[in-house]
Enzyme design. Structure first.
Site, short mmCIF file in Angstrom:
data_model
loop_
_atom_site.label_atom_id
_atom_site.label_comp_id
_atom_site.label_asym_id
_atom_site.label_seq_id
_atom_site.Cartn_x
_atom_site.Cartn_y
_atom_site.Cartn_z
N HIS A 168 8.41 9.96 -7.64
CA HIS A 168 7.20 9.52 -6.94
C HIS A 168 7.52 8.63 -5.74
CE1 HIS A 168 7.49 5.43 -8.71
NE2 HIS A 168 7.99 6.08 -9.74
N ASP A 169 6.77 8.84 -4.67
CA ASP A 169 6.80 8.00 -3.48
C ASP A 169 8.11 8.07 -2.70
OD1 ASP A 169 4.12 6.60 -3.90
OD2 ASP A 169 5.16 6.12 -5.76
N GLY A 197 12.05 6.59 -7.97
CA GLY A 197 10.85 6.30 -7.21
C GLY A 197 11.10 5.43 -6.00
#
Length: 262
Positions: free
Chosen positions: A121-122, A139
């Site tokens: 994520h991200d 992340g």
């Protein structure tokens, strides 16, 4: 209409360009948008609010756009954005973003993403990168353009990897890796300038000489980091065509979040 194998399941609300090809048993969710010329391999799952650009090749068994593995994720409408002409090989996992940043995982264009790669994520993955088999980006990792990450390497959350850097095989990357550098080992060590990479990209001898000087200031002259940064700034104008490279390095060092590999 897109060419969709009869065993594939594509939600009627999904937006697929007429030139998209979807292989057997693939599953595509309602919030997915796929651009012209892209191909989706057998048994691939593409879900979430995922946008995929033109001429991407996604191989079998990839998982694209699943919710993040962040335990704080609460079902927010986050996104995954993928650019153009990427190759995403078998069993890759590319996750949605979280609300801890902009709510988006972003992948650029012309990337070569080999089998079993995980993009969490991200993540911000630039363009023209190579991620070898089993590379794992935690992340919030940021990877600059033209970077290469070796097989079985793990990148700690929030780490930044600079443009044109190279991570060797089985790298354990827990600190930021400055642009143009080659690192490997455990603990991770800067070995040299990524000469092979920048020569392949057409860097002139003059630019390479300045990059090697930057490496010497950071890693060979035993200077405290603040003094090394000041000396890097003083290189501006010594070889005008390398000034952009100097600015890339200075901007990276100014934004380093976890301290640089040194």
């Amino acid at each position: 209409m897109a060419t969709i194998h009869p065993t594939a399941i594509v939600d009627p609300a999904a937006q697929l360009d007429a030139s998209v090809t979807v292989g057997p048993y693939a599953v595509i969710g309602p919030h997915v948008c796929i651009g012209a010329g892209s191909t989706v391999g057998p048994h691939t799952v593409i879900e979430g609010r995922t946008t995929i650009g033109r001429d991407n090749r996604i191989f079998q068994f990839a998982s694209i756009g699943a919710i993040s593995q962040d335990m704080s994720y609460g079902g927010e409408p986050t996104r995954l954005e993928i650019g153009d002409r990427n190759t995403i090989r078998e069993f890759c996992t590319l996750n949605l973003g979280t609300m801890k940043e902009e709510g988006v995982t972003r992948i650029g264009s012309d990337n070569w993403i080999m089998a079993y790669v995980h993009v969490a994520h991200d993540v911000r993955l630039g363009s023209h990168t190579v991620l070898a088999n089993n590379a794992t980006l935690a992340g919030h990792v940021h990877v600059g353009d033209w970077a290469v990450i070796g097989g079985l390497s793990g990148v700690h959350q929030f780490v930044h990897i600079g443009a044109h850097a190279m991570i060797g095989f089985q790298g354990h990357v827990a600190q930021d890796v400055p642009p143009f550098m080659t690192v490997d080992g455990n603990p991770l060590t800067v070995r040299a300038v990524n000469l092979t990479g920048i020569r392949r990209r057409g860097f002139s001898d003059e630019r390479i000489a300045v990059i090697r000087r930057m490496h010497k200031l950071l890693y060979r002259d035993s200077l405290p980091l603040d003094q090394a940064v000041a000396a890097l700034g003083a290189l501006r104008g010594t070889q005008p065509e390398a000034d952009t490279d100097i600015e890339v390095m200075l901007a990276f060092l100014a934004g380093a979040k976890r301290g640089i590999v040194r």
